[in-house]
Design a protein around this motif. Structure first.
Motif, PDB file in Angstrom:
ATOM      1  N   LYS A 154       1.016  -1.355  -0.080  1.00 52.59           N
ATOM      2  CA  LYS A 154      -0.253   0.032   0.230  1.00 52.59           C
ATOM      3  C   LYS A 154       0.787   1.140  -0.304  1.00 52.59           C
ATOM      4  O   LYS A 154       0.223   2.213  -0.390  1.00 52.59           O
ATOM      5  CB  LYS A 154      -1.016   0.210   1.720  1.00 52.59           C
ATOM      6  CG  LYS A 154      -2.071  -1.339   1.594  1.00 52.59           C
ATOM      7  CD  LYS A 154      -2.781  -1.582   2.469  1.00 52.59           C
ATOM      8  CE  LYS A 154      -3.838  -2.327   2.328  1.00 52.59           C
ATOM      9  NZ  LYS A 154      -5.102  -2.074   3.349  1.00 52.59           N
TER      10      LYS A 154
ATOM     11  N   THR B 168      -0.735 -14.084  -8.385  1.00 53.71           N
ATOM     12  CA  THR B 168      -0.934 -14.890  -7.854  1.00 53.71           C
ATOM     13  C   THR B 168      -0.571 -15.985  -8.499  1.00 53.71           C
ATOM     14  O   THR B 168      -1.038 -17.142  -8.927  1.00 53.71           O
ATOM     15  CB  THR B 168      -2.318 -14.003  -6.972  1.00 53.71           C
ATOM     16  OG1 THR B 168      -2.491 -14.633  -5.791  1.00 53.71           O
ATOM     17  CG2 THR B 168      -3.286 -14.568  -8.206  1.00 53.71           C
TER      18      THR B 168
ATOM     19  N   ASP C 166       4.209   1.126  -1.483  1.00 51.53           N
ATOM     20  CA  ASP C 166       5.141   0.901  -2.423  1.00 51.53           C
ATOM     21  C   ASP C 166       4.171   1.442  -4.100  1.00 51.53           C
ATOM     22  O   ASP C 166       4.970   2.793  -4.776  1.00 51.53           O
ATOM     23  CB  ASP C 166       5.499  -0.413  -2.764  1.00 51.53           C
ATOM     24  CG  ASP C 166       6.125  -0.756  -2.092  1.00 51.53           C
ATOM     25  OD1 ASP C 166       6.479   0.295  -0.711  1.00 51.53           O
ATOM     26  OD2 ASP C 166       6.453  -2.020  -1.748  1.00 51.53           O
TER      27      ASP C 166
ATOM     28  N   CYS D 133      -5.330  -9.259 -13.199  1.00 51.99           N
ATOM     29  CA  CYS D 133      -4.608 -10.499 -12.726  1.00 51.99           C
ATOM     30  C   CYS D 133      -4.379 -11.819 -13.475  1.00 51.99           C
ATOM     31  O   CYS D 133      -5.363 -12.355 -14.509  1.00 51.99           O
ATOM     32  CB  CYS D 133      -5.933 -10.853 -11.532  1.00 51.99           C
ATOM     33  SG  CYS D 133      -5.333 -11.784 -10.304  1.00 51.99           S
TER      34      CYS D 133
ATOM     35  N   VAL E 133      -1.334  -8.245 -10.843  1.00 57.03           N
ATOM     36  CA  VAL E 133      -1.834  -8.641  -9.572  1.00 57.03           C
ATOM     37  C   VAL E 133      -0.898 -10.304  -9.932  1.00 57.03           C
ATOM     38  O   VAL E 133      -1.866 -10.182 -10.755  1.00 57.03           O
ATOM     39  CB  VAL E 133      -2.254  -8.610  -8.509  1.00 57.03           C
ATOM     40  CG1 VAL E 133      -2.417  -9.114  -7.674  1.00 57.03           C
ATOM     41  CG2 VAL E 133      -2.621  -7.137  -8.321  1.00 57.03           C
TER      42      VAL E 133
ATOM     43  N   THR F 216      -6.193  -2.001 -13.279  1.00 55.68           N
ATOM     44  CA  THR F 216      -5.810  -3.343 -12.937  1.00 55.68           C
ATOM     45  C   THR F 216      -6.338  -4.559 -13.863  1.00 55.68           C
ATOM     46  O   THR F 216      -7.210  -4.821 -13.864  1.00 55.68           O
ATOM     47  CB  THR F 216      -6.340  -3.891 -11.620  1.00 55.68           C
ATOM     48  OG1 THR F 216      -7.635  -3.709 -11.651  1.00 55.68           O
ATOM     49  CG2 THR F 216      -5.677  -2.339 -10.710  1.00 55.68           C
TER      50      THR F 216
ATOM     51  N   ASP G 179      -6.609  -2.268  -3.525  1.00 53.02           N
ATOM     52  CA  ASP G 179      -6.202  -1.234  -3.655  1.00 53.02           C
ATOM     53  C   ASP G 179      -4.868  -0.204  -4.331  1.00 53.02           C
ATOM     54  O   ASP G 179      -4.768   1.006  -4.451  1.00 53.02           O
ATOM     55  CB  ASP G 179      -4.392  -1.626  -2.952  1.00 53.02           C
ATOM     56  CG  ASP G 179      -3.783  -0.246  -2.583  1.00 53.02           C
ATOM     57  OD1 ASP G 179      -3.943   0.734  -1.835  1.00 53.02           O
ATOM     58  OD2 ASP G 179      -2.592  -0.319  -2.780  1.00 53.02           O
ATOM     59  N   ALA G 180      -4.828  -1.047  -5.186  1.00 55.43           N
ATOM     60  CA  ALA G 180      -4.359  -0.389  -7.105  1.00 55.43           C
ATOM     61  C   ALA G 180      -5.508   0.674  -7.982  1.00 55.43           C
ATOM     62  O   ALA G 180      -5.633   1.443  -8.356  1.00 55.43           O
ATOM     63  CB  ALA G 180      -3.503  -0.925  -7.829  1.00 55.43           C
TER      64      ALA G 180
ATOM     65  N   GLU H 288      -7.193  -7.961  -1.823  1.00 55.99           N
ATOM     66  CA  GLU H 288      -6.467  -6.281  -1.748  1.00 55.99           C
ATOM     67  C   GLU H 288      -5.884  -5.407  -2.754  1.00 55.99           C
ATOM     68  O   GLU H 288      -5.758  -4.120  -2.459  1.00 55.99           O
ATOM     69  CB  GLU H 288      -5.525  -7.285  -0.418  1.00 55.99           C
ATOM     70  CG  GLU H 288      -6.616  -7.776   0.305  1.00 55.99           C
ATOM     71  CD  GLU H 288      -6.028  -8.031   2.092  1.00 55.99           C
ATOM     72  OE1 GLU H 288      -5.261  -7.012   2.518  1.00 55.99           O
ATOM     73  OE2 GLU H 288      -6.675  -8.531   2.684  1.00 55.99           O
ATOM     74  N   MET H 289      -5.031  -6.424  -2.746  1.00 48.54           N
ATOM     75  CA  MET H 289      -3.690  -5.571  -3.859  1.00 48.54           C
ATOM     76  C   MET H 289      -4.662  -4.870  -5.141  1.00 48.54           C
ATOM     77  O   MET H 289      -4.492  -3.839  -5.575  1.00 48.54           O
ATOM     78  CB  MET H 289      -3.145  -6.802  -4.626  1.00 48.54           C
ATOM     79  CG  MET H 289      -1.825  -6.649  -3.145  1.00 48.54           C
ATOM     80  SD  MET H 289      -0.590  -7.942  -3.807  1.00 48.54           S
ATOM     81  CE  MET H 289       0.681  -7.443  -4.768  1.00 48.54           C
TER      82      MET H 289
ATOM     83  N   THR I  79      -4.603 -12.282  -0.797  1.00 48.03           N
ATOM     84  CA  THR I  79      -4.043 -11.057  -0.682  1.00 48.03           C
ATOM     85  C   THR I  79      -4.277 -10.629  -2.055  1.00 48.03           C
ATOM     86  O   THR I  79      -3.600  -9.284  -1.930  1.00 48.03           O
ATOM     87  CB  THR I  79      -3.084 -11.813  -0.621  1.00 48.03           C
ATOM     88  OG1 THR I  79      -2.620 -12.413   0.659  1.00 48.03           O
ATOM     89  CG2 THR I  79      -1.710 -10.700  -0.146  1.00 48.03           C
ATOM     90  N   ALA I  80      -4.256 -11.231  -3.184  1.00 50.87           N
ATOM     91  CA  ALA I  80      -4.539 -10.555  -4.435  1.00 50.87           C
ATOM     92  C   ALA I  80      -5.360  -9.667  -4.470  1.00 50.87           C
ATOM     93  O   ALA I  80      -4.968  -8.561  -4.939  1.00 50.87           O
ATOM     94  CB  ALA I  80      -4.334 -11.567  -4.990  1.00 50.87           C
TER      95      ALA I  80
END
Length: 222
Positions: free
Chosen positions: A1, A19, A3, A43, A17, A41, A33-34, A29-30, A26-27
């Motif tokens: 968060k 994963t 970085d 994945c 992301v 985004t 955030d982005a 969440e990332m 966790t992915a």
């Protein structure tokens, strides 16, 4: 968060992301955030050739419920064949379509199938394709951009500048970086194993012993 800066303060537009199946919470969440910071985004669910179909579909369903724009079919070990890519892409597409997401393809070239697998995914619903000039990438590399541009037959794309870049800038790097199809990568691809062992032997030995490597890999695999 900490970085990743807000997009208005950044030189990049998209955050990808990557994963493994056990890291999906966790992915997500990332991704969120982005997304909240203004980025597009995507994945990549990696190593799907090592995961059961139910786990894959459950994972993709969870990812599709996030704010992600695109979900990628990823052949991390270069182990998959076109018919497998076809089936996987169709299943991803069904899930993604319900959530308004797009599908991408990220193929590795361990068995010289990155281009074929990319085409297969595009035919069955993928609208994004990862590629690199001359296949430049870790180990066996990825789908070649110049092959993909030629396949698309779109008059707005011109393959000549790519060929020029390859000739002037990329080919001189080949000896130094040692990427692209080679027998050790083929062996790990056929065995559905991570190519780290192949990369190690290719990087550290002047003249790799292919037969010895094959024997070591098959002994450890079986």
């Amino acid at each position: 968060k900490q970085d990743i800066k807000p997009k208005k303060d950044s030189i990049i537009d998209m955050v990808r992301v990557a994963t493994y199946i056990h890291q999906i919470p966790t992915a997500i969440e990332m991704i969120e955030d982005a997304h909240s910071k203004g980025y597009e985004t995507t994945c990549n669910l990696m190593a799907i050739s090592k995961v059961s179909e139910k786990e894959i579909l459950d994972g993709i369903t969870a990812i599709a419920q996030s704010s992600v724009e695109a979900i990628y079919v990823v052949d991390s070990f270069g182990a998959l064949y076109p018919e497998q890519i076809r089936s996987i892409t169709a299943k991803y597409f069904q899930i993604a379509k319900q959530s308004g997401k797009s599908i991408g393809i990220h193929a590795h070239n361990n068995q010289s199938l990155a281009f074929a697998n990319t085409i297969e995914a595009l035919i069955y619903g993928a609208s994004r394709a990862d590629a690199s000039i001359a296949g430049l990438g870790r180990g066996a590399g990825n789908c070649q951009t110049e092959l993909l541009v030629g396949f698309l037959r779109n008059p707005k794309y011109n393959v000549r500048p790519l060929i020029e870049v390859i000739e002037k800038w990329v080919e001189p790097l080949r000896k130094e970086l040692k990427w692209g199809f080679d027998i050790p990568y083929m062996i790990t691809g056929q065995l559905n194993e991570h190519p780290r062992a192949a990369m190690k032997i290719m990087e550290n030995e002047e003249k790799p012993d292919f037969v010895k490597f094959f024997d070591e890999m098959t002994e450890s695999t079986f």
